[in-house]
Design a protein around this motif. Structure first.
Motif, PDB file in Angstrom:
ATOM      1  N   ALA A  61      67.051  27.822  36.950  1.00 25.54           N
ATOM      2  CA  ALA A  61      67.644  29.160  37.010  1.00 25.54           C
ATOM      3  C   ALA A  61      67.238  29.865  38.305  1.00 25.54           C
ATOM      4  N   GLY A  62      65.996  29.648  38.730  1.00 25.67           N
ATOM      5  CA  GLY A  62      65.526  30.244  39.982  1.00 25.67           C
ATOM      6  C   GLY A  62      66.296  29.710  41.175  1.00 25.67           C
ATOM      7  N   ILE A  63      66.553  28.406  41.190  1.00 21.34           N
ATOM      8  CA  ILE A  63      67.334  27.815  42.278  1.00 21.34           C
ATOM      9  C   ILE A  63      68.739  28.412  42.281  1.00 21.34           C
ATOM     10  N   ALA A  64      69.366  28.503  41.109  1.00 17.32           N
ATOM     11  CA  ALA A  64      70.723  29.061  41.026  1.00 17.32           C
ATOM     12  C   ALA A  64      70.746  30.511  41.514  1.00 17.32           C
ATOM     13  N   ASP A  65      69.720  31.290  41.152  1.00 17.80           N
ATOM     14  CA  ASP A  65      69.647  32.677  41.620  1.00 17.80           C
ATOM     15  C   ASP A  65      69.532  32.735  43.131  1.00 17.80           C
ATOM     16  N   ARG A  66      68.698  31.882  43.716  1.00 16.95           N
ATOM     17  CA  ARG A  66      68.510  31.894  45.170  1.00 16.95           C
ATOM     18  C   ARG A  66      69.781  31.466  45.891  1.00 16.95           C
ATOM     19  N   VAL A  67      70.528  30.526  45.307  1.00 14.35           N
ATOM     20  CA  VAL A  67      71.791  30.111  45.912  1.00 14.35           C
ATOM     21  C   VAL A  67      72.712  31.320  46.019  1.00 14.35           C
ATOM     22  N   GLN A  68      72.808  32.086  44.948  1.00 10.72           N
ATOM     23  CA  GLN A  68      73.673  33.268  44.945  1.00 10.72           C
ATOM     24  C   GLN A  68      73.170  34.338  45.913  1.00 10.72           C
ATOM     25  N   GLN A  69      71.853  34.506  46.007  1.00  7.72           N
ATOM     26  CA  GLN A  69      71.274  35.566  46.825  1.00  7.72           C
ATOM     27  C   GLN A  69      71.232  35.239  48.310  1.00  7.72           C
ATOM     28  N   ARG A  70      70.929  33.966  48.657  1.00  2.00           N
ATOM     29  CA  ARG A  70      70.555  33.687  50.044  1.00  2.00           C
ATOM     30  C   ARG A  70      71.292  32.562  50.731  1.00  2.00           C
ATOM     31  N   ASP A  71      71.815  31.587  50.009  1.00  2.00           N
ATOM     32  CA  ASP A  71      72.430  30.452  50.683  1.00  2.00           C
ATOM     33  C   ASP A  71      73.801  30.816  51.240  1.00  2.00           C
ATOM     34  N   LEU A  72      74.217  30.062  52.240  1.00  2.00           N
ATOM     35  CA  LEU A  72      75.519  30.277  52.861  1.00  2.00           C
ATOM     36  C   LEU A  72      76.624  29.780  51.940  1.00  2.00           C
ATOM     37  N   PRO A  73      77.830  30.323  52.071  1.00  2.00           N
ATOM     38  CA  PRO A  73      78.945  29.864  51.233  1.00  2.00           C
ATOM     39  C   PRO A  73      79.212  28.362  51.370  1.00  2.00           C
ATOM     40  N   ALA A 104      56.145  23.018  48.014  1.00  2.00           N
ATOM     41  CA  ALA A 104      55.663  22.522  46.719  1.00  2.00           C
ATOM     42  C   ALA A 104      54.137  22.433  46.727  1.00  2.00           C
ATOM     43  N   MET A 105      53.569  21.980  47.851  1.00  2.00           N
ATOM     44  CA  MET A 105      52.107  21.886  47.953  1.00  2.00           C
ATOM     45  C   MET A 105      51.454  23.265  47.976  1.00  2.00           C
ATOM     46  N   LEU A 106      52.127  24.240  48.584  1.00  2.00           N
ATOM     47  CA  LEU A 106      51.621  25.606  48.569  1.00  2.00           C
ATOM     48  C   LEU A 106      51.495  26.099  47.128  1.00  2.00           C
ATOM     49  N   LYS A 107      52.525  25.854  46.334  1.00  2.00           N
ATOM     50  CA  LYS A 107      52.487  26.280  44.932  1.00  2.00           C
ATOM     51  C   LYS A 107      51.419  25.515  44.159  1.00  2.00           C
ATOM     52  N   TYR A 127      60.803  23.563  44.205  1.00  2.00           N
ATOM     53  CA  TYR A 127      60.659  23.040  45.569  1.00  2.00           C
ATOM     54  C   TYR A 127      60.647  21.515  45.574  1.00  2.00           C
ATOM     55  N   PHE A 128      60.000  20.915  44.589  1.00  2.00           N
ATOM     56  CA  PHE A 128      59.971  19.456  44.532  1.00  2.00           C
ATOM     57  C   PHE A 128      61.375  18.908  44.250  1.00  2.00           C
ATOM     58  N   ALA A 129      62.137  19.610  43.402  1.00  2.00           N
ATOM     59  CA  ALA A 129      63.522  19.197  43.140  1.00  2.00           C
ATOM     60  C   ALA A 129      64.370  19.311  44.406  1.00  2.00           C
TER      61      ALA A 129
END
Length: 159
Positions: A61-73, A104-107, A127-129
């Motif tokens: 869900a976090g990845i999907a949210d970031r796609v909507q918020q920040r990734d390019l079309p 991922a290592m930071l987390k 991040y690992f995904a």
């Protein structure tokens, strides 16, 4: 002879986003529907036990949210641009995959100290995904390059 003609045909260069979307659609149609996180399991840190499926669902869900918020079309993720900027500033040569693994290592490092923070595990899984997505894209590009190379080597024309 006809089989040789098929080998000679070169595979056109693909845009990873459009082909990844096609592959993902096929895979998504073949898999059962994803399990949604229970409404009773909030995404914030808390004193309840969160199973691995809940953590992974929250990561997705976090990845999907970031796609909507920040990734390019076009589907481009921000790590490529981040790594390019880092390499330009430092003179280092890390890859997009390295960038995801670094995060991922930071987390993981954060999870190893202090108290339990659910976000460390959710973001680490995400991040690992994303590193896995990047690695699978690189493997697909390498396989296509090998097919194209083999197709080019097999062509002999009598002039």
């Amino acid at each position: 002879m006809k089989a040789k003609a098929n080998i000679k045909r070169k595979i056109p260069h693909r845009t990873h986003v459009s082909q990844d979307r096609q592959v993902n659609k096929v895979v998504r149609n073949a898999l059962p529907a994803p399990v949604a996180a229970p409404a009773s399991a909030p995404v914030f840190s808390g004193p309840y036990v969160r199973g691995p499926q809940t953590i992974l669902t929250a990561a997705g869900a976090g990845i999907a949210d970031r796609v909507q918020q920040r990734d390019l079309p076009s589907g481009e993720r921000s790590m490529r641009r981040t790594v390019d900027a880092f390499n330009a500033i430092t003179g280092n040569l890390i890859t997009e995959h390295d960038g995801w693994l670094f995060m991922a290592m930071l987390k993981a490092a954060r999870a190893a100290i202090g108290g339990y923070v659910a976000e460390d595990y959710q973001d680490g899984a995400a991040y690992f995904a994303l590193a896995g997505e990047c690695a699978s894209r690189a493997a697909m590009d390498a396989a296509l390059a090998n097919v194209n190379k083999a197709a080019g080597e097999g062509s002999t024309h009598a002039d």
